[in-house]
Design an enzyme around this catalytic site. Structure first.
Site, short mmCIF file in Angstrom:
data_model
loop_
_atom_site.label_atom_id
_atom_site.label_comp_id
_atom_site.label_asym_id
_atom_site.label_seq_id
_atom_site.Cartn_x
_atom_site.Cartn_y
_atom_site.Cartn_z
N HIS A 170 0.84 -1.19 0.00
CA HIS A 170 0.00 0.00 0.00
C HIS A 170 0.87 1.24 0.00
O HIS A 170 2.09 1.19 0.27
CB HIS A 170 -0.97 0.01 1.19
CG HIS A 170 -0.32 0.13 2.54
ND1 HIS A 170 0.05 1.33 3.11
CD2 HIS A 170 -0.01 -0.82 3.47
CE1 HIS A 170 0.57 1.13 4.31
NE2 HIS A 170 0.55 -0.18 4.56
N CYS A 181 3.62 -4.41 6.67
CA CYS A 181 3.22 -4.18 5.29
C CYS A 181 4.40 -3.71 4.44
O CYS A 181 5.45 -3.34 4.95
CB CYS A 181 2.09 -3.16 5.21
SG CYS A 181 0.50 -3.77 5.82
#
Length: 206
Positions: A170, A181
């Site tokens: 992301h 992430c």
């Protein structure tokens, strides 16, 4: 309809001839009785009875069946990948040809791949900090979320592409480590979001 009546009359006359012949002694044969009965009819009706039957119309020719259309088998990218005998290394990356996205944790880089070649990248990334290290392995993309917000950290995660539980590509800071992430720039996050499909494999290499 008229021919049917004539035939009925012939049968009646023939039967009458047979019966009368039997009463008088020598009974004529059925064929002789019918012939005699027809002879008693007017000439016009004799022609109607004795005229040969019209031949039955020939059955229309059935054209040969058209050849069956070829069956087109559509396979997804994952199905095609699954039948490969052995994956090969993708030059310029630490990943193999089964991957659609490649992440190099030690080199802080990521790529998009297709059919054993690079289609995008390398692009810079940041990954998990101490205590939240991004685990290596090969994982399928599970879902996308364009305007995702973390329910744990109450943080925006634009253009999220999830591939390992709560871990996703992301848009995020390239100067700060994440909670697991893979952070990408806005441009790269948009590219990954638009290029990866559900089921595509992400290969993460330590």
């Amino acid at each position: 309809m008229r021919v049917r009546r004539v035939l009925a009359l012939v049968v009646v006359v023939a039967l009458t001839g047979l019966l009368s012949g039997a009463a008088g002694g020598a009974a004529p044969t059925a064929e002789a009785a019918v012939t005699a009965a027809v002879g008693l009819l007017p000439a016009r009706l004799q022609e109607a009875v004795t005229a040969p039957a019209a031949p039955a119309p020939a059955a229309p020719a059935v054209p040969d069946a058209a050849p069956a259309a070829p069956v087109v088998l559509q396979q997804s990218r994952q199905q095609v990948t699954s039948v490969r005998v052995a994956p090969v290394d993708v030059p310029g990356t630490p990943c193999t040809s089964i991957a659609r996205a490649c992440v190099d944790l030690s080199g802080d880089q990521a790529w998009l791949l297709d059919d054993g070649g690079i289609t995008y990248g390398p692009v810079p990334i940041t990954s998990g900090r101490a205590g939240f290290r991004t685990p290596p392995g090969t994982f399928p993309v599970t879902f996308h979320s364009r305007d995702h917000v973390s329910s744990i950290y109450d943080a925006p995660m634009p253009y999220s592409v999830f591939f390992n539980g709560g871990i996703a590509f992301h848009q995020g800071s390239l100067s700060q480590l994440s909670h697991g992430c893979i952070h990408l720039s806005r441009t790269a996050a948009q590219e990954f979001f638009g290029s990866l499909d559900r089921g595509d494999l992400v290969q993460v290499v330590a």
